[in-house]
Design a protein around this motif. Structure first.
Motif, PDB file in Angstrom:
ATOM      1  N   ILE A  45     -18.738  -1.571   0.857  1.00  0.00           N
ATOM      2  CA  ILE A  45     -20.030  -1.804   1.498  1.00  0.00           C
ATOM      3  C   ILE A  45     -19.977  -3.180   2.150  1.00  0.00           C
ATOM      4  O   ILE A  45     -19.885  -4.197   1.457  1.00  0.00           O
ATOM      5  CB  ILE A  45     -21.172  -1.748   0.462  1.00  0.00           C
ATOM      6  N   ALA A  46     -19.992  -3.214   3.467  1.00  0.00           N
ATOM      7  CA  ALA A  46     -19.920  -4.473   4.218  1.00  0.00           C
ATOM      8  C   ALA A  46     -21.255  -4.716   4.913  1.00  0.00           C
ATOM      9  O   ALA A  46     -21.790  -3.821   5.572  1.00  0.00           O
ATOM     10  CB  ALA A  46     -18.790  -4.411   5.233  1.00  0.00           C
ATOM     11  N   ARG A  47     -21.787  -5.918   4.746  1.00  0.00           N
ATOM     12  CA  ARG A  47     -23.065  -6.269   5.355  1.00  0.00           C
ATOM     13  C   ARG A  47     -22.855  -7.306   6.458  1.00  0.00           C
ATOM     14  O   ARG A  47     -22.024  -8.189   6.328  1.00  0.00           O
ATOM     15  CB  ARG A  47     -24.012  -6.835   4.295  1.00  0.00           C
ATOM     16  N   SER A  48     -23.649  -7.166   7.508  1.00  0.00           N
ATOM     17  CA  SER A  48     -23.628  -8.132   8.599  1.00  0.00           C
ATOM     18  C   SER A  48     -25.035  -8.177   9.192  1.00  0.00           C
ATOM     19  O   SER A  48     -25.870  -7.331   8.857  1.00  0.00           O
ATOM     20  CB  SER A  48     -22.614  -7.707   9.669  1.00  0.00           C
ATOM     21  N   PRO A  49     -25.289  -9.119  10.090  1.00  0.00           N
ATOM     22  CA  PRO A  49     -26.611  -9.162  10.738  1.00  0.00           C
ATOM     23  C   PRO A  49     -26.930  -7.867  11.509  1.00  0.00           C
ATOM     24  O   PRO A  49     -28.091  -7.518  11.703  1.00  0.00           O
ATOM     25  CB  PRO A  49     -26.512 -10.361  11.687  1.00  0.00           C
ATOM     26  N   GLN A  50     -25.886  -7.142  11.915  1.00  0.00           N
ATOM     27  CA  GLN A  50     -26.102  -5.897  12.664  1.00  0.00           C
ATOM     28  C   GLN A  50     -26.448  -4.714  11.761  1.00  0.00           C
ATOM     29  O   GLN A  50     -26.897  -3.687  12.226  1.00  0.00           O
ATOM     30  CB  GLN A  50     -24.865  -5.538  13.497  1.00  0.00           C
ATOM     31  N   GLY A  51     -26.192  -4.837  10.451  1.00  0.00           N
ATOM     32  CA  GLY A  51     -26.501  -3.745   9.537  1.00  0.00           C
ATOM     33  C   GLY A  51     -25.472  -3.612   8.426  1.00  0.00           C
ATOM     34  O   GLY A  51     -24.756  -4.565   8.106  1.00  0.00           O
TER      35      GLY A  51
END
Length: 113
Positions: A45-51
């Motif tokens: 599970i990778a999180r970024s500002p894009q989602g």
């Protein structure tokens, strides 16, 4: 009696509701907050500002390590109408690789930040 580590993922509509559940559970028994999940059952599970992006890259390694890389897929891995019981009948001869599929997810990995 030996106590096995258990990992519980909490999902909620708000951070406040998740905190409320964690406080309740902590009153029942001691818990440790492992933070935001990076891996769960072999899913990264990778999180970024894009989602949020979810990949199965680690899953194939877990399947191989468990010796299941030659297994055939199934649309429904368990028979319909199966009844579960607390009585041990057909215990796995070596449950360790299967336990590791779950327990390794609570340990830091080389990909964790």
């Amino acid at each position: 009696m030996q106590s096995l580590p258990t990992k519980l993922e909490l999902l909620g509509a708000s951070e406040a509701s998740i905190q409320e559940v964690k406080q309740y559970l902590h009153h029942l028994f001691t818990i440790k907050d492992l933070g935001i999940a990076k891996y769960f059952l072999g899913l990264e599970i990778a999180r970024s500002p894009q989602g949020i992006a979810i990949t199965q890259t680690k899953y194939k390694d877990l399947v191989k390590d468990a010796g299941l890389d030659g297994a055939k897929s199934a649309t429904c891995p368990l028979p319909a109408g199966i009844k579960f019981s607390t009585e041990a009948e057909n215990v796995l001869p070596n449950p360790e690789p299967y336990k590791r599929l779950i327990l390794d997810q609570t340990s830091p990995t080389p990909h964790s930040n």
